[in-house]
Design a protein around this motif. Structure first.
Motif, PDB file in Angstrom:
ATOM      1  N   PHE A 195       0.758  -1.335   0.001  1.00 33.94           N
ATOM      2  CA  PHE A 195      -0.043  -0.060  -0.192  1.00 33.94           C
ATOM      3  C   PHE A 195       0.911   1.247   0.105  1.00 33.94           C
ATOM      4  O   PHE A 195       0.763   2.151  -0.888  1.00 33.94           O
ATOM      5  N   GLN A 196       1.802   1.302   0.720  1.00 35.71           N
ATOM      6  CA  GLN A 196       2.558   2.514   1.225  1.00 35.71           C
ATOM      7  C   GLN A 196       3.308   2.863  -0.156  1.00 35.71           C
ATOM      8  O   GLN A 196       3.559   3.897  -0.520  1.00 35.71           O
ATOM      9  N   VAL A 197       4.168   1.887  -0.573  1.00 37.55           N
ATOM     10  CA  VAL A 197       5.079   1.890  -1.644  1.00 37.55           C
ATOM     11  C   VAL A 197       4.342   2.006  -3.097  1.00 37.55           C
ATOM     12  O   VAL A 197       4.600   2.703  -4.035  1.00 37.55           O
ATOM     13  N   GLY A 198       3.307   1.152  -3.013  1.00 38.06           N
ATOM     14  CA  GLY A 198       2.186   1.092  -4.096  1.00 38.06           C
ATOM     15  C   GLY A 198       1.731   2.282  -4.628  1.00 38.06           C
ATOM     16  O   GLY A 198       0.895   2.572  -5.822  1.00 38.06           O
ATOM     17  N   THR A 199       1.305   3.298  -3.571  1.00 34.85           N
ATOM     18  CA  THR A 199       0.737   4.471  -3.837  1.00 34.85           C
ATOM     19  C   THR A 199       1.615   5.650  -4.011  1.00 34.85           C
ATOM     20  O   THR A 199       0.944   6.908  -3.912  1.00 34.85           O
ATOM     21  N   GLY A 200       2.713   5.327  -3.744  1.00 35.67           N
ATOM     22  CA  GLY A 200       4.021   6.510  -3.828  1.00 35.67           C
ATOM     23  C   GLY A 200       4.021   7.163  -2.435  1.00 35.67           C
ATOM     24  O   GLY A 200       4.715   8.166  -2.578  1.00 35.67           O
ATOM     25  N   ARG A 201       3.380   6.834  -1.486  1.00 35.87           N
ATOM     26  CA  ARG A 201       3.376   7.452  -0.193  1.00 35.87           C
ATOM     27  C   ARG A 201       4.670   7.340   0.548  1.00 35.87           C
ATOM     28  O   ARG A 201       5.358   8.126   1.115  1.00 35.87           O
ATOM     29  N   MET A 202       5.505   6.379   0.072  1.00 33.36           N
ATOM     30  CA  MET A 202       6.720   5.951   0.483  1.00 33.36           C
ATOM     31  C   MET A 202       7.552   5.616  -0.736  1.00 33.36           C
ATOM     32  O   MET A 202       7.188   5.052  -1.833  1.00 33.36           O
ATOM     33  N   MET A 239       8.928   8.697   1.557  1.00 38.08           N
ATOM     34  CA  MET A 239       8.282  10.096   1.637  1.00 38.08           C
ATOM     35  C   MET A 239       9.201  11.285   1.285  1.00 38.08           C
ATOM     36  O   MET A 239      10.332  11.099   1.386  1.00 38.08           O
ATOM     37  N   GLN A 240       8.529  12.178   0.603  1.00 38.39           N
ATOM     38  CA  GLN A 240       9.188  13.245  -0.038  1.00 38.39           C
ATOM     39  C   GLN A 240       9.808  14.288   1.134  1.00 38.39           C
ATOM     40  O   GLN A 240      10.945  14.661   1.127  1.00 38.39           O
ATOM     41  N   ALA A 241       8.928  14.449   2.054  1.00 40.95           N
ATOM     42  CA  ALA A 241       9.373  15.327   3.213  1.00 40.95           C
ATOM     43  C   ALA A 241       8.596  15.342   4.340  1.00 40.95           C
ATOM     44  O   ALA A 241       7.430  14.267   4.350  1.00 40.95           O
ATOM     45  N   SER A 242       9.165  15.526   5.701  1.00 35.32           N
ATOM     46  CA  SER A 242       8.321  15.281   6.875  1.00 35.32           C
ATOM     47  C   SER A 242       7.149  15.943   6.984  1.00 35.32           C
ATOM     48  O   SER A 242       7.186  17.146   6.746  1.00 35.32           O
ATOM     49  N   GLY A 243       6.087  15.542   7.355  1.00 32.01           N
ATOM     50  CA  GLY A 243       4.959  16.208   7.500  1.00 32.01           C
ATOM     51  C   GLY A 243       3.815  15.238   8.295  1.00 32.01           C
ATOM     52  O   GLY A 243       4.057  14.289   8.815  1.00 32.01           O
ATOM     53  N   PRO A 244       2.706  16.078   8.482  1.00 36.28           N
ATOM     54  CA  PRO A 244       1.504  15.266   9.389  1.00 36.28           C
ATOM     55  C   PRO A 244       1.165  13.978   8.659  1.00 36.28           C
ATOM     56  O   PRO A 244       0.524  13.276   9.225  1.00 36.28           O
ATOM     57  N   GLN A 245       1.359  14.058   7.279  1.00 37.38           N
ATOM     58  CA  GLN A 245       0.505  12.790   6.605  1.00 37.38           C
ATOM     59  C   GLN A 245       1.450  12.648   5.354  1.00 37.38           C
ATOM     60  O   GLN A 245       1.958  13.539   4.547  1.00 37.38           O
ATOM     61  N   ALA A 246       1.768  11.474   5.011  1.00 39.41           N
ATOM     62  CA  ALA A 246       2.474  11.291   3.507  1.00 39.41           C
ATOM     63  C   ALA A 246       1.412  11.152   2.376  1.00 39.41           C
ATOM     64  O   ALA A 246       0.500  10.379   2.545  1.00 39.41           O
ATOM     65  N   PRO A 247       1.389  12.104   1.303  1.00 37.19           N
ATOM     66  CA  PRO A 247       0.453  11.973   0.740  1.00 37.19           C
ATOM     67  C   PRO A 247       0.799  11.203  -0.670  1.00 37.19           C
ATOM     68  O   PRO A 247       1.928  10.719  -0.677  1.00 37.19           O
ATOM     69  N   ALA A 248      -0.260  10.600  -1.391  1.00 38.94           N
ATOM     70  CA  ALA A 248      -0.084   9.785  -2.584  1.00 38.94           C
ATOM     71  C   ALA A 248       0.807  10.615  -3.552  1.00 38.94           C
ATOM     72  O   ALA A 248       0.457  11.956  -3.773  1.00 38.94           O
ATOM     73  N   LYS A 249       1.465  10.320  -4.365  1.00 42.11           N
ATOM     74  CA  LYS A 249       2.401  10.608  -5.467  1.00 42.11           C
ATOM     75  C   LYS A 249       2.807   9.569  -6.497  1.00 42.11           C
ATOM     76  O   LYS A 249       2.422   8.289  -6.377  1.00 42.11           O
ATOM     77  N   ASP A 250       3.589   9.861  -7.538  1.00 44.17           N
ATOM     78  CA  ASP A 250       4.004   9.069  -8.501  1.00 44.17           C
ATOM     79  C   ASP A 250       4.962   7.986  -7.828  1.00 44.17           C
ATOM     80  O   ASP A 250       5.682   8.291  -6.746  1.00 44.17           O
TER      81      ASP A 250
END
Length: 260
Positions: A86-93, A95-106
Motif C-alpha cells: 500500500f505505502q510504496v504502491g501508492t507512492g506515499r513511500m 516520503m518526500q518530506a516530513s509532515g503530518p501525513q504522507a500524500p500519494a504521489k507518483d
C-alpha cells in the motif's frame, strides 16, 4: 438398562474426548496456517533483492534492521506485505518530506521491486499479506451491503461516497475515487496514517469486498448530474439554502418591484 450404561461409561472418557477435540482443532489450525503460508511465501531471491532495495532506499529512516527510529520512522517488523504494497504502491513511500501525513504521489518502484520489498518486510515478522484478486473483485461484492458498512465505518472521514475530507492538524482522508481495489483493501487491513485498522473481526473479508463494490459503483457518475464535491448532504443543503432560497428572495423582490 442402568447397569449396562454404567459398564459403558469410563471415568477417563471426558478427558479422552477433550484431548481428541484439542487434537482435531490443532490439526485444522495447522492445515489452515500451512495453506496461508504456501499462498504468501516468497522466494529467497525476492527476499534478498528486497533487502538490497530496503538498505538503499528505506534504511535511512527505518534503520538497517527495519526496527525504526524514535521520532523519525516506525518499526516495520510485523507490518506485513500488505502495508508495504500500500505505502510504496501508492507512492506515499519513500516520503518526500516530513509532515503530518504522507500524500500519494507518483510511484518510484516497479511492481516487481514493490513485491520484493514486501517480501523482505514480510520475512521480518508475520503480518497481513497482499489480498488475492478474488478478495478485491468488486463484481463479487454486494454494493448495497457495502454502502451500509461504508457509511457506518468510513463516511465520517472519507465522505458519503468516498470523496475524501479534511481532518485535524493538517491531516486528511484522501479521495477513494481513483484508488485501486487492492489498495482500498490493504488500507482497511493496515490502517495507514490516521485511519484505524479494520481486521476481519471488525469487518469480514466479504464486508471489505462489499465496501469495494460500493466505492467502485460511485465512479459511474452522480445520479443527480452534479456531484457537488461528492461530500453528500452538506453540499446539497448548501445548494438548497443559498441557491434555492436566494432565487425565492430574488423572485419576491422582483414581484414586489413590479407591483409597486
Amino acid at each position: 438398562m442402568h447397569a449396562l450404561a454404567r459398564k459403558r461409561y469410563h471415568k477417563a472418557a471426558p478427558l479422552i474426548l477433550v484431548l481428541m477435540l484439542l487434537a482435531l482443532l490443532t490439526g485444522v489450525g495447522a492445515v489452515i496456517t500451512s495453506q496461508s503460508a504456501e499462498a504468501t511465501t516468497a522466494s529467497a531471491s525476492d527476499v534478498e533483492e528486497g533487502q538490497k532495495l530496503f538498505s538503499s532506499n528505506c534504511a535511512t529512516c527505518h534503520g538497517l534492521d527495519a526496527e525504526g527510529q524514535d521520532g523519525v520512522a516506525p518499526s516495520l517488523v510485523g507490518v506485513g506485505a500488505a502495508a508495504v504494497d500500500f505505502q510504496v504502491g501508492t507512492g506515499r513511500m519513500p516520503m518526500q518530506a516530513s509532515g503530518p501525513q504522507a500524500p500519494a504521489k507518483d510511484v518510484v518502484f516497479s511492481e516487481e521491486e514493490i513485491a520484493q520489498l514486501a517480501a523482505y518486510v514480510a520475512s521480518l515478522g508475520s503480518g497481513p499479506s497482499v489480498p488475492t484478486a478474488e478478495q478485491v473483485d468488486p463484481e463479487l461484492g454486494d454494493a448495497a451491503a457495502g454502502m451500509e458498512l461504508f457509511r457506518t465505518n468510513c463516511a465520517m472521514c472519507h465522505g458519503s461516497v468516498g470523496g475524501g475530507g479534511a481532518l485535524t492538524q493538517g491531516k486528511f482522508a484522501p479521495s477513494l475515487m481513483e484508488t485501486t481495489p487492492t489498495h482500498i483493501y490493504e488500507a482497511m487491513l493496515t490502517g495507514p496514517q490516521s485511519m484505524p485498522v479494520f481486521n476481519n473481526a471488525n469487518i469480514t473479508e466479504e464486508g471489505k469486498r462489499d465496501i469495494i463494490a460500493y466505492l467502485v459503483a460511485q465512479r459511474d457518475g452522480s445520479p443527480g448530474g452534479l456531484s457537488l464535491g461528492a461530500i453528500g448532504p452538506v453540499a446539497e443543503g448548501w445548494w438548497a439554502w443559498i441557491v434555492g432560497i436566494g432565487l425565492l428572495i430574488a423572485s419576491t423582490v422582483w414581484i414586489g418591484a413590479r407591483s409597486s
